[in-house]
Structures are given as structure tokens and as C-alpha cells.
Design an enzyme around this catalytic site. Structure first.
Site, PDB file in Angstrom:
ATOM      1  N   GLY A  93       0.809  -1.205   0.000  1.00  0.00           N
ATOM      2  CA  GLY A  93       0.000   0.000   0.000  1.00  0.00           C
ATOM      3  C   GLY A  93       0.847   1.262   0.000  1.00  0.00           C
ATOM      4  O   GLY A  93       0.485   2.256  -0.636  1.00  0.00           O
ATOM      5  N   GLU A 310      -3.552  -2.374  11.994  1.00  0.00           N
ATOM      6  CA  GLU A 310      -2.639  -3.409  11.509  1.00  0.00           C
ATOM      7  C   GLU A 310      -2.500  -4.552  12.509  1.00  0.00           C
ATOM      8  O   GLU A 310      -2.155  -5.669  12.137  1.00  0.00           O
ATOM      9  CB  GLU A 310      -1.257  -2.795  11.232  1.00  0.00           C
ATOM     10  CG  GLU A 310      -1.171  -1.969   9.975  1.00  0.00           C
ATOM     11  CD  GLU A 310      -1.142  -2.826   8.725  1.00  0.00           C
ATOM     12  OE1 GLU A 310      -0.324  -3.763   8.662  1.00  0.00           O
ATOM     13  OE2 GLU A 310      -1.939  -2.581   7.814  1.00  0.00           O
ATOM     14  N   ARG A 382       0.019 -10.378   7.950  1.00  0.00           N
ATOM     15  CA  ARG A 382      -0.618 -10.261   9.267  1.00  0.00           C
ATOM     16  C   ARG A 382      -1.490 -11.476   9.589  1.00  0.00           C
ATOM     17  O   ARG A 382      -1.605 -11.884  10.749  1.00  0.00           O
ATOM     18  CB  ARG A 382      -1.464  -8.981   9.335  1.00  0.00           C
ATOM     19  CG  ARG A 382      -0.701  -7.697   9.075  1.00  0.00           C
ATOM     20  CD  ARG A 382       0.333  -7.397  10.121  1.00  0.00           C
ATOM     21  NE  ARG A 382       1.007  -6.141   9.863  1.00  0.00           N
ATOM     22  CZ  ARG A 382       2.170  -5.788  10.389  1.00  0.00           C
ATOM     23  NH1 ARG A 382       2.788  -6.600  11.231  1.00  0.00           N
ATOM     24  NH2 ARG A 382       2.720  -4.624  10.105  1.00  0.00           N
TER      25      ARG A 382
END
Length: 424
Positions: A93, A310, A382
Site C-alpha cells: 500500500g 494493523e 498479518r
């Protein structure tokens, strides 16, 4: 794809962590060094897929990088940026949203491509903002796209509820726009505000004039910024993800935790503390440290993670293992991250026995009996962290693809295996 059986901890995890540099800080430091009026020397920059993509993209635009013998990176800005090439942003991103505002400085237009999954990541508000500021932007506003200049800058309004990186990308490059830039956010709640504050802090440290005339309005004045010698902070989101190994096993881990961090350190630590974890800070000759001691039994939480979204997958893994009900809220925007993280977490955690369901802006958990199985990472680092965390307390958890962890932690398997081994 690399399948990997997450190691089981036979005892509480304990020890000391050394965490690589911050991805978010490295990306901004590389970009600002490329915009500066003199070279910069960066120590501790993260070497991972996302930061390599940023570095390669800046090289395509004319910035020069040199690795020094002591492990630092010397960044030399170009006399003038180059256009006309192709930049691969992968699934990053930061690269997708920070590099187009730089490409808007020059003609001919630069083409941006990425991983197939990147086409689903939101970028349209940023591209429309660049067009409104005078850039040449191709349509439709999704990958692949092209951006060229010269951009004039000025005032622009956009909805950044899908990503604070839209605002940061414009602020970072705005110092080099003819008219500077005034960015106003409208629309839904603005996520990850600490990352915008990080952007502003790093700009001002380099001499840029930045003001915030209203709560959701930022102005960067045109001018020069200086090259710096900088030490990149450890990545506190990754640190929190690793410290969670002590939380879920009732162990104890220590790591460097800067006091005046550019990152949302207090909010990240608070998310771990909410599960009944003990936090101890200590000032040492090598800097401030944080020691995390996990509870005997995880209690449920009610957490708004809007500013540190996140960390949602790791917090979700802890919630799946908690003894009472948990609610995670404020993170509806992570449906547009590397994958739809809320849907992926609901599917994968449920497959391991968790009682979990999506809400409008998060996840809700009730206690469940966890068991082994295949945990699909969806190509998302993640998600992989969450699966590995449950593997510490659940035999037979197999990640279908652990290679995605190289996005921000290239040595994740070794780091995690060492943590689990320290429990033996």
C-alpha cells in the site's frame, strides 16, 4: 507458496527480542530522502519486500541508493525526477499510494502495476485527488494506472476513510508541488491517524513547513527539505505481534520500545495490556525497553483498534484464545487491506474452532475449543502472524503459505521458531 507447521510452545515463551526497522518509517524516510536537496544516510532501514518495492520504484524515478559497509543506506536525490517508466508496487500500500504523487511531478507519465490482488486495494480517491491538483491520471482509477505531470498542487478534498495513506502520500510530495498542497479529509472516520502524525513529524524534522488549520485539514507549503542522518526505529507493530507470543503462553519477552516514537507505541502496548498482560518499561544504556508478561489466563477484551488496525489479526488470535467474550471494533476499513482481513479472519479462525463472527466494523468472539488444521494466510503477512500465534498453544496448526511474511519480516520463520524454541 511455502507450507509451514507452526511450532508448539511446550512452556511459556521468554527471552529478548530484536526487531527490524519500521516499514512505515523506512518507506517515508526513503521517499523524503529522494525529495531532499542533499543526500541522506539512513541506519536501520528495513530490508523486506515492501521496502524493496519502494526503493526500486524510487530508483525508476531517478533516486540513487547505495548500501554502505556498515549496513546503512545512502540515498541521493536526482537533479530532476524521471517519468515514462513502469513501477511494480506488488501488494504494498505504501508504494501504491506514496509513489504516484511523486510521479505526478514530471512528464511523461509513469505506469503503475502490481500483484493481481492489488487491483482490489483502494486507490481511487488518491488518483482523483491528483487529477484535481492538475496531474495527468489515466482511468479507471485502479491498478494498473498511469500518472504524470507537471502537477500544480493547491487545495483538494478527498475521502480517506479507506486509508490514511491517501493523505500521507499527498503531504509527502506536496512540499515539491508548485503551490504546495492543502488536503482536507471528508467522509467516514479517518483510520490510522498516528500514521499521518508520523508523516507530519518526519516532514517537519527535515525543515518542511506543515500546518493543521482544522482537525481534518493539513497544509504543506512548497519549499526545500534537507537530507538527514537518521536511525530508523524498530517496527513496533511487528514487535507487538512477536510480544503476543508471551501474552498467549503466559511468558515474558523484552524488546526496545522508544519513548518518543513516531509510531503508535502506546496504543499498540495498550492492546496487549487489555488481555491482562503486565507491561514494564525501563530506561537502559541502550534505550528504553518494554517487558511484557502474559497472564495465567487470557481475559476477553472490548477494543477499538481504529488507530492501530494493523494489529487486528494478532489481537483476533488472542481473542480466539481468551476465556471470555471479546469485541474488536473500529476496523471496518481493513476489508480493503492486503485482503479482506475481517472475512479472512472469520473463516480461518472458525476453521480452528474459534467462535467468531463479523460485525459492521470488526469481530465478535465467544470462547471456543481450538484445534489444529490448515490456516490459510490469503497471501497476507498479518494473517500469517495470527496463525503462528495460535500454533504456539494449539498442536497441528499448518500455515498454507508462510512466505508472505517476507513483506515486513523477512526472517519471520527463524524469529518465530527461536521464540518457540526458547520455551523448550
Amino acid at each position: 507458496m511455502t507450507a509451514w507447521e507452526a511450532p508448539l510452545a511446550a512452556a511459556p515463551v521468554s527471552g529478548r527480542l530484536t526487531v527490524p526497522g519500521s516499514k512505515s518509517t523506512t518507506a517515508r524516510a526513503y521517499l523524503l530522502a529522494g525529495l531532499a536537496d542533499s543526500p541522506s544516510l539512513l541506519h536501520g532501514a528495513l530490508e523486506a519486500r515492501d521496502t524493496r518495492l519502494m526503493r526500486t520504484g524510487l530508483t525508476r524515478l531517478g533516486v540513487a541508493f547505495e548500501d554502505t559497509e556498515d549496513g546503512a543506506v545512502r540515498v541521493t536525490p536526482p537533479p530532476q525526477f524521471h517519468g515514462g517508466g513502469t513501477i511494480d508496487v506488488g501488494l504494498a500500500g505504501t508504494a501504491m499510494r506514496f509513489l504516484p504523487p511523486i510521479a505526478a511531478l514530471v512528464a511523461p507519465a509513469t505506469r503503475f502495476v502490481g500483484d493481481p490482488e492489488a487491483a482490489a486495494r483502494p486507490v481511487a480517491p488518491l488518483l482523483q485527488a491528483l487529477a484535481d491538483l492538475g496531474a495527468d491520471v489515466s482511468g479507471p482509477h485502479r491498478l494498473p494506472f498511469s500518472v504524470g505531470g507537471p502537477i500544480r498542487g493547491g487545495r483538494v478534498t478527498l475521502d480517506s476513510s479507506a486509508s490514511s495513506q491517501f493523505v500521507s502520500g499527498l503531504l509527502l510530495a506536496g512540499v515539491r508541488y508548485r503551490d504546495g498542497v492543502v488536503v482536507e479529509h471528508t467522509g467516514g472516520p479517518l483510520p490510522s491517524l498516528p500514521h499521518i502524525q508520523m508523516t507530519v513529524s518526519m516532514l517537519t524534522r527535515r525543515g518542511a513547513r506543515v500546518e493543521q488549520p482544522a482537525p481534518l485539514v493539513w497544509q504543506v507549503y512548497p519549499g526545500a527539505i534537507t537530507g538527514v542522518v537518521e536511525h530508523i526505529e524498530p517496527d513496533l507493530t511487528n514487535a507487538a505481534s512477536l510480544l503476543a507470543a508471551a501474552v498467549i503462553t503466559g511468558g515474558e519477552l523484552t524488546t526496545v520500545w522508544p519513548q518518543d516514537s513516531l509510531q503508535a507505541g502506546d496504543a499498540l502496548a495498550a492492546a496487549l495490556a487489555a488481555f491482562g498482560t503486565d507491561l514494564r518499561y525501563q530506561d537502559t544504556a541502550d534505550g528504553r525497553t518494554l517487558t511484557v508478561t502474559g497472564p495465567e489466563r487470557l481475559s476477553g477484551v472490548d477494543l477499538d483498534l481504529h488507530e492501530v488496525s494493523e494489529l487486528t489479526p494478532v489481537v483476533a488470535a488472542l481473542a480466539a484464545a481468551a476465556s471470555t467474550r471479546s469485541v474488536i471494533r473500529g476496523v471496518g476499513h481493513i476489508r480493503g487491506h492486503e485482503t479482506d482481513r475481517l472475512a479472512a479472519l472469520e473463516i480461518e479462525l472458525a476453521a480452528l474452532g474459534a467462535n467468531v463472527r463479523q460485525s459492521t466494523d470488526g469481530l465478535e468472539f465467544s470462547p471456543g475449543a481450538l484445534h489444529g488444521g490448515v490456516f490459510h494466510t490469503w497471501g497476507d503477512h498479518r494473517l500469517a502472524h495470527a496463525g503462528a500465534l495460535l500454533g504456539l498453544i494449539t498442536p497441528g496448526v499448518v500455515l498454507d503459505d508462510v512466505s508472505c511474511t517476507t513483506k515486513t519480516l523477512p526472517d519471520f520463520v527463524a524469529l518465530w521458531s527461536e521464540l518457540a524454541g526458547s520455551a523448550a
